[in-house]
Scaffold this motif. Structure first.
Motif, mmCIF file in Angstrom:
data_model
loop_
_atom_site.group_PDB
_atom_site.id
_atom_site.type_symbol
_atom_site.label_atom_id
_atom_site.label_comp_id
_atom_site.label_asym_id
_atom_site.label_seq_id
_atom_site.Cartn_x
_atom_site.Cartn_y
_atom_site.Cartn_z
ATOM 1 N N GLU A 140 -10.115 8.158 -7.113
ATOM 2 C CA GLU A 140 -9.833 6.861 -6.435
ATOM 3 C C GLU A 140 -9.723 5.630 -7.313
ATOM 4 N N THR A 141 -10.346 5.720 -8.450
ATOM 5 C CA THR A 141 -10.380 4.362 -9.274
ATOM 6 C C THR A 141 -9.203 4.430 -10.114
ATOM 7 N N ARG A 142 -8.404 5.412 -9.993
ATOM 8 C CA ARG A 142 -7.118 5.464 -10.746
ATOM 9 C C ARG A 142 -5.801 5.575 -9.814
ATOM 10 N N LEU A 143 -5.872 5.008 -8.797
ATOM 11 C CA LEU A 143 -4.836 5.053 -7.588
ATOM 12 C C LEU A 143 -3.965 3.800 -7.587
ATOM 13 N N ALA A 144 -4.489 2.961 -8.523
ATOM 14 C CA ALA A 144 -3.855 1.525 -8.551
ATOM 15 C C ALA A 144 -4.025 0.972 -10.032
ATOM 16 N N MET A 145 -3.053 0.229 -10.473
ATOM 17 C CA MET A 145 -3.288 -0.289 -11.874
ATOM 18 C C MET A 145 -4.289 -1.484 -11.676
ATOM 19 N N PRO A 146 -5.006 -1.781 -12.883
ATOM 20 C CA PRO A 146 -6.321 -2.634 -12.841
ATOM 21 C C PRO A 146 -5.572 -4.089 -12.849
ATOM 22 N N PRO A 147 -6.564 -5.177 -12.409
ATOM 23 C CA PRO A 147 -6.120 -6.505 -11.967
ATOM 24 C C PRO A 147 -5.308 -7.165 -13.211
ATOM 25 N N ILE A 148 -5.894 -6.874 -14.513
ATOM 26 C CA ILE A 148 -5.065 -7.594 -15.620
ATOM 27 C C ILE A 148 -3.533 -7.135 -15.589
ATOM 28 N N PHE B 299 9.148 -7.869 -2.273
ATOM 29 C CA PHE B 299 9.025 -6.708 -3.182
ATOM 30 C C PHE B 299 7.390 -6.512 -3.578
ATOM 31 N N VAL B 300 6.877 -7.630 -3.655
ATOM 32 C CA VAL B 300 5.348 -7.257 -4.016
ATOM 33 C C VAL B 300 4.504 -6.860 -2.745
ATOM 34 N N PHE B 301 5.140 -7.393 -1.426
ATOM 35 C CA PHE B 301 4.453 -6.738 -0.212
ATOM 36 C C PHE B 301 4.781 -5.307 0.002
ATOM 37 N N GLY B 302 5.763 -4.847 -0.498
ATOM 38 C CA GLY B 302 6.336 -3.297 -0.340
ATOM 39 C C GLY B 302 5.283 -2.825 -1.482
ATOM 40 N N TYR B 303 5.188 -3.258 -2.607
ATOM 41 C CA TYR B 303 4.222 -2.732 -3.392
ATOM 42 C C TYR B 303 2.765 -2.425 -3.091
ATOM 43 N N ALA B 304 2.213 -3.535 -2.516
ATOM 44 C CA ALA B 304 0.953 -3.552 -1.967
ATOM 45 C C ALA B 304 0.867 -2.460 -0.701
ATOM 46 N N LEU B 305 1.879 -2.341 0.131
ATOM 47 C CA LEU B 305 1.880 -1.500 1.066
ATOM 48 C C LEU B 305 1.937 0.209 0.616
ATOM 49 N N TYR B 306 2.804 0.322 -0.693
ATOM 50 C CA TYR B 306 2.829 1.718 -1.160
ATOM 51 C C TYR B 306 1.437 1.900 -1.705
ATOM 52 N N LEU B 307 0.782 0.942 -2.417
ATOM 53 C CA LEU B 307 -0.718 1.334 -2.808
ATOM 54 C C LEU B 307 -1.560 1.630 -1.726
ATOM 55 N N PHE B 308 -1.491 0.848 -0.594
ATOM 56 C CA PHE B 308 -2.528 1.353 0.404
ATOM 57 C C PHE B 308 -1.870 2.520 1.105
ATOM 58 N N VAL B 309 -0.920 2.931 1.413
ATOM 59 C CA VAL B 309 -0.400 4.280 1.643
ATOM 60 C C VAL B 309 -0.962 5.250 0.681
ATOM 61 N N HIS B 310 -0.580 5.145 -0.624
ATOM 62 C CA HIS B 310 -0.953 6.164 -1.373
ATOM 63 C C HIS B 310 -2.632 6.301 -1.550
ATOM 64 N N ILE C 107 -3.673 8.285 1.469
ATOM 65 C CA ILE C 107 -3.332 9.787 1.506
ATOM 66 C C ILE C 107 -4.364 10.769 0.696
ATOM 67 N N HIS C 108 -4.721 9.890 -0.446
ATOM 68 C CA HIS C 108 -5.519 10.632 -1.261
ATOM 69 C C HIS C 108 -7.201 10.646 -1.157
ATOM 70 N N VAL C 109 -7.544 9.594 -0.393
ATOM 71 C CA VAL C 109 -8.804 9.410 -0.187
ATOM 72 C C VAL C 109 -9.127 10.048 1.303
ATOM 73 N N TYR C 110 -8.302 9.749 2.101
ATOM 74 C CA TYR C 110 -8.956 10.130 3.530
ATOM 75 C C TYR C 110 -8.014 11.399 4.146
ATOM 76 N N LEU D 249 1.410 9.868 11.759
ATOM 77 C CA LEU D 249 1.099 9.399 10.479
ATOM 78 C C LEU D 249 1.040 10.310 9.383
ATOM 79 N N LYS D 250 0.681 11.538 10.069
ATOM 80 C CA LYS D 250 0.099 12.920 8.985
ATOM 81 C C LYS D 250 1.295 13.396 8.187
ATOM 82 N N PHE D 251 2.629 12.885 8.587
ATOM 83 C CA PHE D 251 3.711 13.214 8.032
ATOM 84 C C PHE D 251 3.595 12.727 6.494
ATOM 85 N N TRP D 252 3.246 11.596 6.336
ATOM 86 C CA TRP D 252 3.133 11.058 4.897
ATOM 87 C C TRP D 252 2.177 11.880 3.993
#
Length: 224
Positions: free
Chosen positions: A126-134, A162-173, A176-179, A186-189
């Motif tokens: 789960e620490t590699r499911l998104a790009m780092p802050p920098i 665009f960045v809202f969509g990016y944030a939503l993508y990160l949240f969904v992704h 999916i991998h953690v829970y 919603l289980k379709f995703w």
């Protein structure tokens, strides 16, 4: 006197690069991408950091555009939706053609594994499911200049979507991998993304939405 010197540190073993066809998913552990500990640390992040940055940028961009009279309420809403839709297409194209590029050279194989293959090998890291802050700050800054230069004042609304969509993508992704999959629609995703990871990585490229998989024809085949 014995003058033989012993190494003070053990050698750091970097995880071997693998091509997509050689990757076997592991549900425990994490890859080591760099020998340098600082670079290695920068490849890990908590999901809250990039989510906070992207949601904040979306809010500030809309607020600035509206408060300065650069956008009207109706135009801001339409541009926001356009930016969100644009992100879903960018998500699909990046995932399909960049993250799953043809690894026919060692350099391409290294790039693909570092950017995405490592996620397929360790999908529960789960620490590699998104790009780092920098990198998140760099990406948002780059997007701002691109949209502002290309669309003028309208870029504030498009950037927000665009960045809202990016944030939503990160949240969904991340979810999916953690829970575990929820016991509702919603289980379709979860099922859709599992097809990409465990059945065939040449299908189901959409994460936050399946719209482009439907349009372009990369939806998983339904079981008969």
């Amino acid at each position: 006197m014995n003058t033989t010197s012993e190494p003070l540190e053990t050698d750091v073993k970097v995880t071997a690069v693998k091509t997509p066809d050689a990757i076997k998913p592991k549900h425990k552990g994490s890859a080591r991408l760099f020998e340098n500990p600082v670079l290695e640390r920068l490849t890990h992040t908590h999901i809250a950091a990039p989510l906070s940055i992207f949601f904040a940028v979306a809010g500030v961009s809309l607020y600035y555009g509206l408060s300065r009279g650069l956008l009207t309420g109706l135009s801001a809403f339409g541009l926001f939706l356009a930016g969100w839709l644009l992100f879903t297409l960018a998500e699909y194209l990046m995932h399909r053609f960049v993250y799953h590029m043809n690894t026919d050279t060692p350099r391409k194989a290294k790039f693909q594994y570092t950017m995405h293959g490592v996620h397929h090998e360790f999908p529960k890291d789960e620490t590699r499911l998104a790009m780092p802050p920098i990198l998140t700050v760099f990406v948002t800054s780059l997007l701002f200049f691109i949209f502002r230069f290309t669309f003028g004042n309208a870029g504030f609304g498009i950037l927000a979507g665009f960045v809202f969509g990016y944030a939503l993508y990160l949240f969904v992704h991340y979810a999916i991998h953690v829970y575990a999959p929820p016991k509702n629609f919603l289980k379709f995703w979860w099922h859709h993304h599992a097809q990409h990871h465990y059945r065939q990585d040449e299908i189901a490229f959409g994460v936050s939405t399946t719209i482009w998989d439907h349009i372009i024809g990369t939806m998983p085949e339904k079981k008969r």
